[in-house]
Design an enzyme around this catalytic site. Structure first.
Site, PDB file in Angstrom:
ATOM      1  CD  GLU A 262      -3.533  -0.714   0.495  1.00 33.06           C
ATOM      2  OE1 GLU A 262      -3.117   0.174   0.066  1.00 33.06           O
ATOM      3  OE2 GLU A 262      -4.251  -1.730   0.702  1.00 33.06           O
ATOM      4  CB  CYS A 296      -1.714   7.476   1.445  1.00 36.52           C
ATOM      5  SG  CYS A 296      -3.337   6.730   2.151  1.00 36.52           S
TER       6      CYS A 296
HETATM    7  P1  NDP Z   1       8.013   4.673   4.268  1.00 44.05           P
HETATM    8  O1  NDP Z   1       8.025   4.023   3.492  1.00 44.05           O
HETATM    9  O2  NDP Z   1       9.351   5.992   4.334  1.00 44.05           O
HETATM   10  O3  NDP Z   1       8.522   4.078   5.692  1.00 44.05           O
HETATM   11  C1  NDP Z   1       7.197   3.591   5.984  1.00 44.05           C
HETATM   12  C2  NDP Z   1       7.872   2.167   6.512  1.00 44.05           C
HETATM   13  O4  NDP Z   1       8.514   1.655   5.956  1.00 44.05           O
HETATM   14  C3  NDP Z   1       8.027   2.666   8.042  1.00 44.05           C
HETATM   15  O5  NDP Z   1       8.502   1.472   8.827  1.00 44.05           O
HETATM   16  C4  NDP Z   1       9.534   2.621   8.069  1.00 44.05           C
HETATM   17  O6  NDP Z   1      10.335   2.618   9.183  1.00 44.05           O
HETATM   18  C5  NDP Z   1       9.409   1.227   7.029  1.00 44.05           C
HETATM   19  N1  NDP Z   1      11.068   0.885   6.685  1.00 44.05           N
HETATM   20  C6  NDP Z   1      12.071   2.116   5.481  1.00 44.05           C
HETATM   21  N2  NDP Z   1      12.976   1.462   5.436  1.00 44.05           N
HETATM   22  C7  NDP Z   1      12.471   0.296   5.719  1.00 44.05           C
HETATM   23  C8  NDP Z   1      13.459  -0.943   4.590  1.00 44.05           C
HETATM   24  N3  NDP Z   1      14.093  -1.094   3.910  1.00 44.05           N
HETATM   25  N4  NDP Z   1      12.319  -2.301   4.552  1.00 44.05           N
HETATM   26  C9  NDP Z   1      11.283  -2.282   5.286  1.00 44.05           C
HETATM   27  N5  NDP Z   1      11.270  -1.508   6.266  1.00 44.05           N
HETATM   28  C10 NDP Z   1      11.260   0.042   5.597  1.00 44.05           C
HETATM   29  O7  NDP Z   1       6.973   5.719   4.752  1.00 44.05           O
HETATM   30  P2  NDP Z   1       5.969   7.323   5.580  1.00 44.05           P
HETATM   31  O8  NDP Z   1       6.271   6.340   6.569  1.00 44.05           O
HETATM   32  O9  NDP Z   1       7.137   8.002   5.466  1.00 44.05           O
HETATM   33  O10 NDP Z   1       4.840   6.992   5.301  1.00 44.05           O
HETATM   34  C11 NDP Z   1       4.416   7.903   3.728  1.00 44.05           C
HETATM   35  C12 NDP Z   1       4.073   7.121   2.958  1.00 44.05           C
HETATM   36  O11 NDP Z   1       3.487   6.261   2.805  1.00 44.05           O
HETATM   37  C13 NDP Z   1       3.789   8.276   2.366  1.00 44.05           C
HETATM   38  O12 NDP Z   1       4.195   7.802   0.631  1.00 44.05           O
HETATM   39  C14 NDP Z   1       2.244   7.859   1.805  1.00 44.05           C
HETATM   40  O13 NDP Z   1       1.264   8.364   0.712  1.00 44.05           O
HETATM   41  C15 NDP Z   1       2.155   6.658   2.056  1.00 44.05           C
HETATM   42  N6  NDP Z   1       0.958   5.672   2.719  1.00 44.05           N
HETATM   43  C16 NDP Z   1       0.300   5.082   1.970  1.00 44.05           C
HETATM   44  C17 NDP Z   1      -0.730   4.553   2.570  1.00 44.05           C
HETATM   45  C18 NDP Z   1      -2.135   3.882   1.389  1.00 44.05           C
HETATM   46  O14 NDP Z   1      -2.886   3.102   2.263  1.00 44.05           O
HETATM   47  N7  NDP Z   1      -2.084   3.000   0.521  1.00 44.05           N
HETATM   48  C19 NDP Z   1      -2.095   4.903   3.989  1.00 44.05           C
HETATM   49  C20 NDP Z   1      -1.019   5.645   4.787  1.00 44.05           C
HETATM   50  C21 NDP Z   1       0.627   5.957   3.732  1.00 44.05           C
HETATM   51  P3  NDP Z   1      10.691   4.337   9.439  1.00 44.05           P
HETATM   52  O15 NDP Z   1      10.031   4.870   9.498  1.00 44.05           O
HETATM   53  O16 NDP Z   1      11.612   3.404  10.810  1.00 44.05           O
HETATM   54  O17 NDP Z   1      12.190   4.209   9.037  1.00 44.05           O
END
Ligand code: NDP
Length: 515
Positions: A262, A296
């Protein structure tokens, strides 16, 4: 928000290992700069042990059956509702969002939890299907057993609602879950885990029962999430950015771990000539600015038909000009949770202005981190980054189009395909059907996300797979087909002893039916 990784003085415990010390990181309130909490940095070994512990718990949880799980999930739901203010307060402190936005998120998440647990048996329980003429001697059934252990990785923008879209449905389907919340919202993530544990303990009738690790929470940074992808989970549900999704998929590919993805969006709104312009303007401004635009499925691009464009823009400007960000609980929206994201908004704004976009509300001075004031731009070139990239800030672009065909063409001209909205009195659903995306709200915004029976998910750079609804329940199961012979057929064909007569009968039947 900042993180400080500590070693000597900053320590916490590992999940399940009461007295083992691990490194921690601190979380700072983006509104005030005050310390909100300190959380463990779980390493790959911690994550692997959590997944290992989840195995037994998954079997116990699956064996409870639909009714047993429904009862316990109902207890969790009641607990979440009774502690709503506490959860909302922590959410506000971690993300900066206003109190009512935080409460609304809990309310919708709890509604999903209720739907998932009440409907799991109907959707996933074994059911009979027609065996067909060729296999008329068989009884055919299908059921949807759980995968086992599901890893959930969540973002920070809706730290209860978004991960619950996976957690609630995975649990209701009979899986154990290991959840890695964003490094920006670890406290809310841990509170979800603690309340679930408390609900299980209450059910066991003992406040001291160590409980079953059906829902565990691991915290830390990207490496912790990456470790979860490689820890042998049976499915990984990821919500976050498209860039991280690519890394998640690469890690999952190592073990052929199936993944639900997602990601972000660049959601369009189409405003038709017969639209209720007041409602459309209200929805565009709220859809773009609520939660500081960090949604999102937020509205990022509006395509309004030329005939009503001036009237629509006048209403948008009036409303957007009255919206104010702030640190107080009653502000319209809060700061940028990731303060450095303000620079992304500023960059897109500069790029659009340089290419000739017209600022209608706000300008470069509106970006004053951690806050970004409402920004409305008109006549924004379609190749500017404000149109082509996810903004994730309180900026709305509005472009005029000559007709619906052009509105649909531009709405679809994006690599994303998450949600959309259409305002039209007569042809809303017809326009919706032409949009390349997962969800459309007609004469509203975001409404589909609060209907638990509806699937939620995107196409293209917005990801694949579905949370919510029947599809969301099945997403956390493996379909299992079973045939049972009711009586032996007089002319068997699936045997080396089949006769020429049986084959003639089979081919004759095929010719009669399909020839
Ligand atoms: P990120 O992609 O930066 O992070 C998402 C999650 O992935 C966090 O828990 C992060 O941990 C973790 N993560 C980071 N690097 C890795 C890796 N290499 N392997 C596995 N996990 C990892 O997104 P954001 O948290 O900034 O969220 C915003 C984004 O999410 C926007 O693009 C938004 O549109 C999308 N979104 C989509 C939704 C949907 O339902 N389609 C709903 C809500 C948001 P950490 O934070 O600790 O780095």
């Amino acid at each position: 928000m900042t993180h400080v990784e500590t070693s000597a003085n900053g320590s916490d415990t590992r999940p399940g290992d009461g007295d083992v010390r691990v490194d921690t990181f601190e979380l700072i309130d983006p509104r005030t700069g005050e310390l909100v909490g300190r959380h463990p940095v779980h390493r790959a070994g911690d994550v692997e042990r959590a997944v290992e512990r989840a195995r037994d718990a998954a079997r116990w949880w699956a064996d409870l059956g639909f009714a047993g799980r429904r009862k316990r999930l109902a207890a969790w739901r009641r607990l979440l509702v009774s502690r709503m203010d506490e959860i909302a307060e922590l959410m506000s402190a971690e993300t900066g969002k206003p109190a009512d936005d935080a409460r609304m998120e809990v309310v919708v998440a709890v509604d999903h939890l209720a739907w998932a647990s009440r409907n799991a048996e109907r959707v996933l329980g074994r059911r009979r299907v027609h065996a067909g003429l060729l296999m008329g001697n068989q009884t055919a059934t299908v059921s949807y057993p759980p995968f086992g252990v599901v890893g959930v990785i969540g973002p920070w923008n809706y730290p209860v609602f978004t991960p619950m879209g996976s957690i609630a449905y995975a649990l209701a389907a009979g899986n154990a879950v290991v959840f890695k919340p964003s490094e920006y919202t670890p406290g809310v993530g841990r509170l979800l885990g603690q309340t679930f544990e408390q609900a299980l303990r209450a059910d066991a009738g003992s406040a001291t029962d160590p409980g079953r690790p059906v829902l565990q929470v691991v915290t830390g940074f990207g490496e912790t999430g990456a470790a979860l992808c490689r820890a042998g989970v049976d499915k990984l549900a990821f919500t976050g950015s498209t860039a991280t999704a690519r890394r998640v998929l690469a890690a999952c590919a190592e073990n052929l771990t199936p993944a639900l993805i997602e990601c972000g969006g660049k959601d369009p709104m189409i405003v038709d000539v017969d639209a209720d312009l007041n409602a459309a303007a209200d929805a565009a401004v709220w859809g773009a600015m609520a939660n500081a635009g960090q949604t999102c499925i937020g509205v990022e691009r509006v395509y309004v038909l030329e005939a009503v464009a001036d009237d629509f823009l006048e209403r948008v400007v009036e409303r957007a000009s009255a919206v104010r960000p702030g640190a107080e609980p009653t502000a319209d929206f809060g700061p940028m949770t990731m303060v450095e994201r303000a620079e992304v908004v500023a960059g897109q704004l500069r790029d659009a202005l340089d290419r000739g976009a017209r600022p209608l509300v706000g300008g470069t001075a509106s970006v004053r981190p951690p806050f970004v004031e409402p920004l409305v731009l008109a006549e924004v070139p379609e190749d500017s980054t404000a149109i082509t990239q996810e903004t994730f800030g309180p900026m709305l672009t509005v472009n005029r189009v000559p007709d619906v065909d052009e509105a649909v063409r531009r709405a679809n001209a994006t690599s994303y395909g998450l949600g959309a909205s259409v305002f039209s009195a007569r042809r809303g659903e017809a326009i919706a059907a032409r949009l390349r995306c997962g969800m459309v709200a007609v004469n509203g915004v975001v409404t589909f996300a609060a209907v638990p029976a509806l699937p939620f998910g995107g196409v293209g750079d917005s990801g694949f797979g579905r949370i919510h609804g029947e599809d969301g329940l099945r997403e956390f199961t493996r379909a299992q087909a079973v045939t049972r012979q009711r009586f032996a057929t007089p002319m068997p064909v699936m045997s080396f002893s089949r006769s020429a007569r049986a084959m003639r009968a089979l081919v004759g039947l095929a010719r009669a039916r399909h020839g």
